[in-house]
Design an enzyme around this catalytic site. Structure first.
Site, PDB file in Angstrom:
ATOM      1  N   THR A   1       1.533 -16.099 -14.068  1.00  0.00           N
ATOM      2  CA  THR A   1       0.081 -16.262 -14.027  1.00  0.00           C
ATOM      3  C   THR A   1      -0.399 -16.124 -12.591  1.00  0.00           C
ATOM      4  O   THR A   1       0.252 -16.601 -11.667  1.00  0.00           O
ATOM      5  CB  THR A   1      -0.348 -17.627 -14.617  1.00  0.00           C
ATOM      6  OG1 THR A   1      -1.779 -17.742 -14.560  1.00  0.00           O
ATOM      7  CG2 THR A   1       0.274 -18.793 -13.868  1.00  0.00           C
TER       8      THR A   1
ATOM      9  N   HIS B   1      12.487 -29.727 -17.207  1.00  0.00           N
ATOM     10  CA  HIS B   1      13.650 -30.391 -16.614  1.00  0.00           C
ATOM     11  C   HIS B   1      14.700 -30.768 -17.665  1.00  0.00           C
ATOM     12  O   HIS B   1      15.829 -31.130 -17.324  1.00  0.00           O
ATOM     13  CB  HIS B   1      13.195 -31.651 -15.866  1.00  0.00           C
ATOM     14  CG  HIS B   1      14.079 -32.030 -14.730  1.00  0.00           C
ATOM     15  ND1 HIS B   1      15.296 -31.442 -14.493  1.00  0.00           N
ATOM     16  CD2 HIS B   1      13.934 -32.965 -13.743  1.00  0.00           C
ATOM     17  CE1 HIS B   1      15.859 -31.982 -13.426  1.00  0.00           C
ATOM     18  NE2 HIS B   1      15.053 -32.908 -12.951  1.00  0.00           N
TER      19      HIS B   1
END
Length: 431
Positions: free
Chosen positions: A349, A402
């Site tokens: 993006t 994560h």
């Protein structure tokens, strides 16, 4: 009598919202004509007529939610029908018959095709109002008589926004009357009362796509262990290479050489080195993808969309730039198909096109990584212990899940992207 039904949209889409009726009751439609536009979670879909005929009934109004397979309109199909032709010479005499004789039949047709609320009678004649299904529904819900609603439509049709405007006007009038009838009160108004004052506001319904975007972004933040790491890239080498090659590149490929192809190539090379960023979680398993379909976030009229550049690892710089140009144009024209949006493995993006200096991009689930680009800005950079130069610098950000990706891998991935961009010729050597 034919039925217009909501077709199968996609494997994951079971409903849509009626965005706009392209034909109205009484309209003649040819086979293949677009009748209605549906807004789904991802793209807008236009439904066509499977037969020719006259549209006799609309069963859903603009803004209504409809299910796949649901009948939303009825069509009086006529095999081999065509649009009414000009009257033949021998028919002219019949057309020139006294209007008084034709009037009752004509009035009956209007009543059958578009029944509406009856206006006050004048003499012995009845006047009929034509209103969209959404307007009728809104009027019923609010207890409003259609013949009381003013409209700006040149043909006198009442639309839903006319109902909304009329209801707001009546509500404001009632508030003013209530306030005028209240006795003076020396007690100071509470904060809650102040919030309900007659200050100008505008209430606008969220589009189905915006609702979906909001829902998915919240879901990602609730389900993923999202972290972001940052770095900065010296864009000197990329900008110098573009300056040297842009004219010849355009002549050869008829597409401009932008930053996105460099970043896409760098991302693909880094994904090959750190494959867990090109994976997703499915239950208790990791699905590590061996293909590289890179989503490119694009601003569209109804909100952010992420069309996908397929097999980016196999494309040249020109192929990547051409794909991005085509997808961006489709997004602006609201012509993206479902297949353009499905199956991405990683997303890029670019908030820099809007002037963003730094941001934290949100994951595009179920993907586990997204790279954020930002504005190129001149900043003083230490070249060595004695020299400082102004260099075109860009902050880059990697948000990652994560649960799959450890901090070491994420930081190393971003460092690899930085190194490749600062030595752009090396991208040509990456397999």
């Amino acid at each position: 009598m034919g039925e217009i039904k909501v077709p199968e949209l996609a494997e994951s889409i079971s409903e849509g919202t009626v965005a706009q009726w392209l034909k109205q009751v009484g309209d003649f439609v040819e086979k293949g004509d677009y009748i209605v536009e549906l807004e789904t979670d991802k793209v807008n879909v236009e439904i066509t007529a499977e037969d020719s005929g006259v549209l006799t009934e609309l069963l859903a109004g603009e803004g209504d939610t409809v299910q796949v397979g649901e009948t939303i309109a009825r069509l009086e199909a006529k095999k081999g029908a065509s649009a009414p032709a000009a009257p033949k010479a021998e028919e002219k005499q019949a057309e020139e018959a006294p209007k008084q004789e034709a009037a009752p039949a004509q009035q009956k047709t209007v009543e059958e095709v578009a029944p509406a609320a009856e206006a006050p009678q004048q003499g012995n004649q009845k006047q009929w109002l034509i209103a969209s299904p959404a307007a009728r529904k809104a009027a019923r819900e609010r207890g409003i008589k259609l013949d009381q609603v003013p409209t700006t439509d040149p043909l006198g049709r009442v639309r839903k926004h006319d109902i909304d405007s009329y209801a707001d006007q009546k509500s404001n009038e009632q508030k003013q009357q209530a306030q005028a009838s209240k006795p003076a009160n020396p007690v100071s108004p509470s904060p809650a009362a102040s919030e309900n004052s007659d200050k100008p506001v505008e209430r606008e319904r969220m589009s189905r796509r915006r609702q979906t975007i909001a829902k998915r972004l919240v879901e990602v933040q609730q389900t993923a262990a999202m972290l972001t790491t940052f770095n900065e890239v010296d864009m000197t080498a990329v900008m110098a290479l573009r300056k040297r090659r842009k004219d010849k590149f355009f002549e050869q490929h008829d597409v401009r050489l932008g930053f996105m192809s460099f970043f896409t190539k760098a991302v693909v090379a880094a994904l090959k080195k750190y494959p867990l960023l090109n994976a997703e979680i499915q239950g208790n398993e990791l699905l590590i993808k061996k293909f590289y379909d890179i989503g490119i976030a694009v601003s569209a009229p109804d909100g952010l969309v992420v069309p996908v550049v397929r097999d980016a690892d196999r494309k040249t710089f020109a192929g990547i730039e051409g794909s991005i140009v085509d997808l961006a144009k489709k997004a602006r024209d609201n012509k993206l198909a479902l297949k353009d949006l499905q199956g991405g493995t990683f997303t890029i993006t670019n908030g820099g096109v809007f002037g963003s200096l730094m941001s934290t991009p949100i994951l595009n689930g179920p993907q586990v990584g997204i790279l954020g680009m930002h504005k190129v800005q001149l900043r003083p950079v230490a070249i060595d212990e004695e020299r400082i130069e102004n260099r075109p610098m860009m902050y880059i950000a990697l948000s990652y899940d994560h649960r799959i990706v450890d901090g070491k891998e994420a930081v190393s991935f971003l460092a690899t992207v930085k190194e490749l961009l600062e030595d752009p010729e090396s991208l040509l050597l990456e397999g």
